[in-house]
Design a protein around this motif. Structure first.
Motif, mmCIF file in Angstrom:
data_model
loop_
_atom_site.group_PDB
_atom_site.id
_atom_site.type_symbol
_atom_site.label_atom_id
_atom_site.label_comp_id
_atom_site.label_asym_id
_atom_site.label_seq_id
_atom_site.Cartn_x
_atom_site.Cartn_y
_atom_site.Cartn_z
ATOM 1 N N GLY A 15 0.842 -1.192 0.000
ATOM 2 C CA GLY A 15 0.000 0.000 0.000
ATOM 3 C C GLY A 15 0.872 1.235 0.000
ATOM 4 O O GLY A 15 2.095 1.175 0.102
ATOM 5 N N LYS A 16 0.240 2.322 -0.086
ATOM 6 C CA LYS A 16 0.999 3.561 -0.105
ATOM 7 C C LYS A 16 1.313 3.938 1.331
ATOM 8 O O LYS A 16 0.413 4.196 2.123
ATOM 9 N N PRO A 17 2.592 3.992 1.701
ATOM 10 C CA PRO A 17 2.960 4.246 3.086
ATOM 11 C C PRO A 17 2.646 5.666 3.533
ATOM 12 O O PRO A 17 2.491 5.926 4.709
ATOM 13 N N TRP A 18 2.515 6.596 2.622
ATOM 14 C CA TRP A 18 2.243 7.973 3.018
ATOM 15 C C TRP A 18 0.856 8.123 3.605
ATOM 16 O O TRP A 18 0.612 9.009 4.406
ATOM 17 N N ARG A 19 -0.089 7.230 3.240
ATOM 18 C CA ARG A 19 -1.443 7.324 3.780
ATOM 19 C C ARG A 19 -1.457 7.019 5.283
ATOM 20 O O ARG A 19 -2.088 7.731 6.066
ATOM 21 N N GLY B 93 1.041 7.187 7.336
ATOM 22 C CA GLY B 93 1.793 8.238 8.026
ATOM 23 C C GLY B 93 0.953 9.481 8.220
ATOM 24 O O GLY B 93 0.971 10.115 9.279
ATOM 25 N N LEU B 94 0.192 9.861 7.181
ATOM 26 C CA LEU B 94 -0.672 11.026 7.250
ATOM 27 C C LEU B 94 -1.765 10.821 8.303
ATOM 28 O O LEU B 94 -2.081 11.738 9.076
ATOM 29 N N LEU B 95 -2.317 9.621 8.375
ATOM 30 C CA LEU B 95 -3.343 9.305 9.373
ATOM 31 C C LEU B 95 -2.770 9.419 10.780
ATOM 32 O O LEU B 95 -3.410 9.990 11.676
ATOM 33 N N ALA B 96 -1.559 8.912 11.005
ATOM 34 C CA ALA B 96 -0.930 8.978 12.326
ATOM 35 C C ALA B 96 -0.673 10.425 12.735
ATOM 36 O O ALA B 96 -0.936 10.828 13.875
ATOM 37 N N VAL B 97 -0.170 11.242 11.822
ATOM 38 C CA VAL B 97 0.112 12.635 12.119
ATOM 39 C C VAL B 97 -1.184 13.374 12.441
ATOM 40 O O VAL B 97 -1.252 14.185 13.373
ATOM 41 N N THR B 98 -2.259 13.085 11.708
ATOM 42 C CA THR B 98 -3.550 13.737 11.940
ATOM 43 C C THR B 98 -4.079 13.381 13.329
ATOM 44 O O THR B 98 -4.581 14.255 14.057
ATOM 45 N N LEU B 99 -3.990 12.118 13.717
ATOM 46 C CA LEU B 99 -4.465 11.691 15.038
ATOM 47 C C LEU B 99 -3.667 12.344 16.155
ATOM 48 O O LEU B 99 -4.234 12.784 17.154
#
Length: 182
Positions: A27-31, A33-39
């Protein structure tokens, strides 16, 4: 574990062609990472809002209420007199108990704490009993090949029972008490 049918596989001939396993598409790893940063950002913002909560207002001092007038104290009545006199009579009273006289048996009691085929096991049991502070003997009858670990003889069955309970607390079991055959 799933059952496998080994009959359908065949006898050991490897008629199948080896297949290459495809690696799963990543999968795309940036997704993630973006979810973790948002949380983490949402959690931090929630903590910030909680820390900015205004202090509660200080309570306003209310005028003191007038103290009620003290009630006049009444004297307590005298304690009632007891109708029974057992409170004074019981501590000074003695009760006589007549214990049953122990009967000495004509045939002494013995206790057997194991019968073993070899002498080594009998010696080990005798040693365990000796650690409890009780003397025992190993007896072997002429007509059998058994080694018996025997305690006694005891005049009273109560003495044999006392030793039996001491051995039970030490997890040395089974022990049987009977009258000695002479």
């Amino acid at each position: 574990m799933a059952n496998r049918d080994y009959v359908k596989r065949g006898r050991g001939t490897n008629s199948r062609k080896p297949t290459k396993k495809k690696t799963p598409a990543r999968g795309k790893p940036w997704r993630s990472g973006l979810l973790a940063v948002t949380l983490v950002a949402a959690f931090g913002y929630g903590l910030y809002l909680l820390s900015q909560d205004p202090e509660p207002p200080t309570p306003v001092a209310q005028p003191a209420k007038p103290q009620p007038k003290p009630k006049p104290q009444t004297a307590l009545p005298p304690p009632p007199e007891e109708k029974w006199d057992y409170v004074e009579s019981l501590p000074s009273r003695e009760v006589e108990v007549q214990a049953k006289e122990q009967v000495v048996s004509e045939i002494p009691y013995i206790m057997q704490c194991g019968a073993f085929k070899n002498a080594k096991d009998a010696e080990a049991r005798k040693l365990d009993i000796a650690f409890q502070g009780i003397n025992s003997k190993i007896r072997k009858k002429e007509d059998s090949s058994w080694y018996r670990v025997v305690l006694g003889p005891y005049k009273f069955k109560r003495d044999a029972e006392r030793d039996k309970h001491k051995l039970q607390r030490a997890k040395i079991e089974p022990c049987a008490i009977w009258k000695e055959a002479q």
